[in-house]
Design an enzyme around this catalytic site. Structure first.
Site, PDB file in Angstrom:
ATOM      1  N   ARG A   1       7.532   3.662   6.193  1.00 38.55           N
ATOM      2  CA  ARG A   1       6.681   2.609   7.054  1.00 38.55           C
ATOM      3  C   ARG A   1       6.154   1.547   6.015  1.00 38.55           C
ATOM      4  NH1 ARG A   1       1.751   6.003   9.180  1.00 38.55           N
ATOM      5  NH2 ARG A   1       3.461   7.018  10.143  1.00 38.55           N
TER       6      ARG A   1
ATOM      7  N   HIS B   1       4.117   8.155   4.104  1.00 42.65           N
ATOM      8  CA  HIS B   1       5.102   7.105   4.556  1.00 42.65           C
ATOM      9  C   HIS B   1       5.643   5.848   4.090  1.00 42.65           C
ATOM     10  CE1 HIS B   1       5.833   9.432   8.450  1.00 42.65           C
ATOM     11  NE2 HIS B   1       4.645   9.483   8.513  1.00 42.65           N
TER      12      HIS B   1
ATOM     13  N   HIS C   1       5.143  16.145  10.596  1.00 42.77           N
ATOM     14  CA  HIS C   1       4.949  15.383   9.425  1.00 42.77           C
ATOM     15  C   HIS C   1       5.417  16.116   8.188  1.00 42.77           C
ATOM     16  CE1 HIS C   1       2.504  12.298   7.176  1.00 42.77           C
ATOM     17  NE2 HIS C   1       2.703  13.281   6.150  1.00 42.77           N
TER      18      HIS C   1
END
Length: 223
Positions: free
Chosen positions: A91, A136, A204
């Protein structure tokens, strides 16, 4: 001849403008094309309700080590007719910044009922659901679930991806036995392949000994 020249132009253009990933990163589909994906932040189906900054394609980018570990997991699941499904992986920092900016606008609660019905928006930071830095962004954290390989139907985990609430804690007790078993199976197979879980979210996981433990990248997600 004109068609050939046109084709050559397209190929050259694609080569010139295709994204070159930083060293150590790969497109997951290049390592295992059978792993399914639905990047939620490349859509409106997320806790903000809009496509997130930095997401320009539904392509999963991770570090090479993470991709190799996910491939091993996929191989195990395939024997049972199952598959991984990725909701988010690498991300960019610009996306994290988008989250932070949104979280400060307390009257923007478009998706509250779907994603955080019991949590006041002002508490999202202190509760650990949103942070100014995210694992991320280092490229070795993934949000995922398990699906039926043929139908694509997700296993019932008792709460949806990105649901902000105690219901998403891995060991939340007020769910069915089947939902608990599904969560534990995902957790077990991820742990067995060198991933560590996160206390607040059953989906996660971060690769242990990640290659970029202190580097937060900001290149966009695109083909």
């Amino acid at each position: 001849m004109k068609n050939l020249l046109f084709l050559l132009t397209v190929i050259i253009s694609f080569t010139l403008y295709a994204q070159k990933l930083p060293e150590g990163f790969v497109y997951l589909s290049d390592v295992d094309a059978t792993i399914k994906s639905e990047l939620r932040y490349f859509s409106n189906n997320n806790f903000i309700g809009k496509k997130i900054d930095g997401y320009y394609a539904n392509c999963v980018i991770v570090t090479k080590e993470t991709a190799d570990a996910l491939q091993k997991i996929q191989s195990t699941l395939a024997k049972k007719g199952l598959s991984l499904k990725i909701f988010d992986a690498y991300r960019p920092q610009q996306a994290v910044n988008h989250f932070v900016k949104w979280a400060k606008v307390l009257n923007d609660t478009l998706m509250k009922q779907q994603f955080y019905p019991k949590v006041h928006k002002s508490a999202l930071f202190n509760s650990g659901y949103i942070a100014s830095r995210s694992g991320h962004t280092r490229g070795s954290t993934v949000d995922l679930t398990i699906v039926d390989a043929k139908t694509g139907k997700e296993l019932d985990m008792g709460s949806p991806f990105d649901f902000f609430g105690v219901e998403s804690h891995p060991f939340y007790k007020n769910i069915s036995e089947n939902q608990k078993e599904n969560r534990f199976y995902l957790r077990k197979i991820m742990l067995a392949n060198n991933f560590k879980p996160y206390d607040n979210e059953w989906w996660h996981f971060t690769l242990r000994n990640e290659p970029f433990p202190k580097t937060y990248f900001n290149f966009p997600i695109k083909d």
